[in-house]
Design an enzyme around this catalytic site. Structure first.
Site, short mmCIF file in Angstrom:
data_model
loop_
_atom_site.label_atom_id
_atom_site.label_comp_id
_atom_site.label_asym_id
_atom_site.label_seq_id
_atom_site.Cartn_x
_atom_site.Cartn_y
_atom_site.Cartn_z
N HIS A 110 54.79 34.98 17.90
CA HIS A 110 53.50 34.33 17.61
C HIS A 110 53.49 33.63 16.25
CE1 HIS A 110 51.81 36.07 21.16
NE2 HIS A 110 51.90 37.31 20.73
N ASP A 114 55.97 44.47 26.87
CA ASP A 114 54.56 44.83 27.03
C ASP A 114 53.96 44.39 28.35
OD1 ASP A 114 54.93 42.27 26.10
OD2 ASP A 114 53.61 42.45 24.37
ZN LIG Z 1 53.48 40.71 23.45
#
Ligand SMILES: [Zn+2]
Length: 294
Positions: free
Chosen positions: A111, A229
């Protein structure tokens, strides 16, 4: 990142625990992660951003870079080592010292945009590795494979329109960071998946979208943004992947890497917050990377 934060130190302990339990930890070559150098970071981020992160890093207490992303007095070194691990792994794979490499690091990176920390990420570890391969090893084409449940918006920000890089990814949509679906650049093969998608949707995305693009691109190195995840046991999201999905997707990409990239693969940990599932899934991924399935 602070108490009760999912991006916690215990994540690496959970991976180590499963490396021991599975027996594969004893046969892997280990290296300590060096600190990334500013010159290496500055291939993915403006040098002003690198300096700003160094300056904001606190000597004591905690500073928040965004609502999800904090630094304490140890975070700068951790972030430098996470990126440095990706650089060392690239060096080892490109020189043939290792066939493939996995960086068990935190904080994650995908990110982190060119000039903005975000979503637990400070430096974009994968982007630093990719640019290192291109600049220090004379590689011409690198593929990024991102199977984290979140879209790797930072990696896209850094590489969109870069003809030397192809990024293929799956991610839950609509979901944080709510990007990746509006008119992506032609070197971004983004496959959004709906909540509850599961193994069959992953297989359709990989076989229908990723592999044709990767075959046509003929990468000379493959770098994984390896987030776990999307696992069914992970409360972070709802894609419902299984342990064996991580084995399968790694097998598909490895076969491609063997056809085009002499099997050269660097994998860098991104997300994965359900500790037992994270440890088991990394073992599945590593068994394939290291050729320990037999
Ligand atoms: Zn993630």
């Amino acid at each position: 990142m602070g108490a009760q934060h999912p991006e916690c130190p215990e994540r690496l302990g959970a991976i180590e625990d499963q490396l021991i339990a599975s027996g594969i930890g004893q046969v892997l070559l280990r290296r300590e992660a060096p600190l990334a150098e500013d010159e290496q970071l500055a291939r993915a981020h403006p040098i002003e951003y690198v300096r700003a992160i160094r300056e904001i890093a606190p000597a004591q207490g905690t500073v928040h870079l965004d609502p999800d992303t904090a630094m304490n007095p140890y975070s700068l070194n951790a972030a430098l080592r996470a990126a440095g691990a990706a650089v060392l792994a690239t060096d080892m794979v490109m020189t043939g010292e290792a066939d493939s490499a996995f960086c068990g690091v935190r904080p994650p990176g995908h990110h982190a945009c060119r000039a903005r920390p975000m979503g637990f990420c400070i430096f974009n570890n994968v982007a630093v590795a990719v640019r290192h391969a291109l600049h220090a090893h004379g590689v011409e084409r690198v593929a990024i494979v991102d199977f984290d449940v979140h879209h790797g918006n930072g990696t896209e920000d850094i590489f969109e329109g870069d003809a030397q890089v192809l990024m293929v990814s799956t991610f839950q949509h609509p979901f944080y960071p709510y990007s990746g679906t509006e008119d992506p650049a032609s070197n971004m093969v983004n496959v959004p998946l709906a909540a509850g998608a599961g193994s069959k949707a992953l297989q359709a995305a990989v076989e229908g979208r990723w592999l044709p693009a990767l075959e046509a691109f003929e990468p000379q190195l493959v770098v994984f943004s390896a987030g776990f995840d999307a696992h069914a046991e992970d409360d972070m999201a709802m894609l419902r992947f299984s342990d064996t999905d991580y084995r399968w997707v790694t097998e598909q990409v490895k076969a491609l890497a063997e056809r085009h990239a002499k099997g050269r693969m660097v994998s860098v940990l991104e997300g994965g917050y359900a500790l037992p599932a994270l440890g088991r899934s990394v073992v599945q991924h590593l068994r394939v990377l290291a050729g320990l399935n037999a």
